[in-house]
Design a protein around this motif. Structure first.
Motif, mmCIF file in Angstrom:
data_model
loop_
_atom_site.group_PDB
_atom_site.id
_atom_site.type_symbol
_atom_site.label_atom_id
_atom_site.label_comp_id
_atom_site.label_asym_id
_atom_site.label_seq_id
_atom_site.Cartn_x
_atom_site.Cartn_y
_atom_site.Cartn_z
ATOM 1 N N GLU A 1 -19.830 13.922 -8.782
ATOM 2 C CA GLU A 1 -19.442 12.617 -7.633
ATOM 3 C C GLU A 1 -18.595 11.953 -8.969
ATOM 4 O O GLU A 1 -17.535 11.320 -7.830
ATOM 5 N N LEU A 2 -19.133 11.190 -9.347
ATOM 6 C CA LEU A 2 -17.789 10.279 -10.817
ATOM 7 C C LEU A 2 -16.530 11.321 -10.739
ATOM 8 O O LEU A 2 -15.854 10.759 -10.730
ATOM 9 N N GLU B 1 -10.871 11.680 -9.322
ATOM 10 C CA GLU B 1 -10.000 12.159 -9.223
ATOM 11 C C GLU B 1 -9.051 11.798 -7.839
ATOM 12 O O GLU B 1 -7.924 11.172 -7.914
ATOM 13 N N ASP B 2 -9.804 10.693 -7.509
ATOM 14 C CA ASP B 2 -8.868 10.170 -5.792
ATOM 15 C C ASP B 2 -8.318 8.666 -6.870
ATOM 16 O O ASP B 2 -7.532 8.502 -5.931
ATOM 17 N N GLU B 3 -8.720 8.587 -7.261
ATOM 18 C CA GLU B 3 -8.521 7.394 -7.544
ATOM 19 C C GLU B 3 -7.180 7.372 -9.062
ATOM 20 O O GLU B 3 -5.856 6.801 -8.505
ATOM 21 N N ALA B 4 -6.960 8.073 -9.244
ATOM 22 C CA ALA B 4 -5.756 8.898 -10.189
ATOM 23 C C ALA B 4 -4.781 9.271 -8.898
ATOM 24 O O ALA B 4 -3.544 8.904 -9.649
ATOM 25 N N LYS B 5 -5.141 9.691 -8.098
ATOM 26 C CA LYS B 5 -4.254 10.569 -7.227
ATOM 27 C C LYS B 5 -3.489 9.070 -6.067
ATOM 28 O O LYS B 5 -2.389 9.264 -6.083
ATOM 29 N N ALA B 6 -4.732 8.119 -5.946
ATOM 30 C CA ALA B 6 -3.786 6.623 -5.806
ATOM 31 C C ALA B 6 -3.678 6.153 -6.060
ATOM 32 O O ALA B 6 -2.642 5.337 -5.927
ATOM 33 N N ASN B 7 -3.445 5.963 -7.567
ATOM 34 C CA ASN B 7 -2.121 5.121 -8.287
ATOM 35 C C ASN B 7 -0.821 5.898 -8.660
ATOM 36 O O ASN B 7 -0.245 5.707 -9.316
ATOM 37 N N SER B 8 -1.290 7.411 -8.543
ATOM 38 C CA SER B 8 0.026 7.582 -8.798
ATOM 39 C C SER B 8 1.341 7.274 -8.029
ATOM 40 O O SER B 8 1.137 7.348 -6.737
ATOM 41 N N ILE B 9 2.258 6.820 -8.343
ATOM 42 C CA ILE B 9 3.227 6.732 -7.865
ATOM 43 C C ILE B 9 4.713 8.185 -7.925
ATOM 44 O O ILE B 9 4.564 8.427 -9.415
ATOM 45 N N VAL B 10 5.061 8.326 -6.919
ATOM 46 C CA VAL B 10 6.323 9.302 -6.626
ATOM 47 C C VAL B 10 7.646 8.176 -6.709
ATOM 48 O O VAL B 10 8.051 7.034 -6.039
#
Length: 84
Positions: free
Chosen positions: A4-5, A10-19
């Motif tokens: 879960e951690l 992973e979800d946080e990294a995706k949310a923070n990635s900027i195109v």
């Protein structure tokens, strides 16, 4: 719990990635060591800086091609000056 951690990170990294761009960047094609558009000439347009090729689909010819293409650039400049 560790899964879960990991999922949360992973979800946080995706949310923070900027195109940064809608185009692919830093893609070296056909043996070139620079990207398309790394070189610009006022008459011949965009090209590759590694070999001064203005053909986007060309294979990189390295230093030999660079010397030949430099002659073509000088010829284009001369022609431009004559037309002015």
């Amino acid at each position: 719990m560790p899964d879960e951690l990991k999922k949360a990170k992973e979800d946080e990294a995706k949310a923070n990635s900027i195109v940064k761009s809608r185009y692919e960047e830093d893609i070296f094609r056909n043996g070139h060591t620079t990207v398309w558009g790394s070189f610009y000439h006022k008459i011949l347009g965009w090209g590759y800086k590694c070999c001064y090729s203005f053909n986007k689909e060309s294979e990189c010819g390295g230093e030999n091609a660079k010397e030949i293409n430099l002659l073509k650039i000088k010829e284009a400049d001369k022609q431009y000056e004559l037309e002015m």
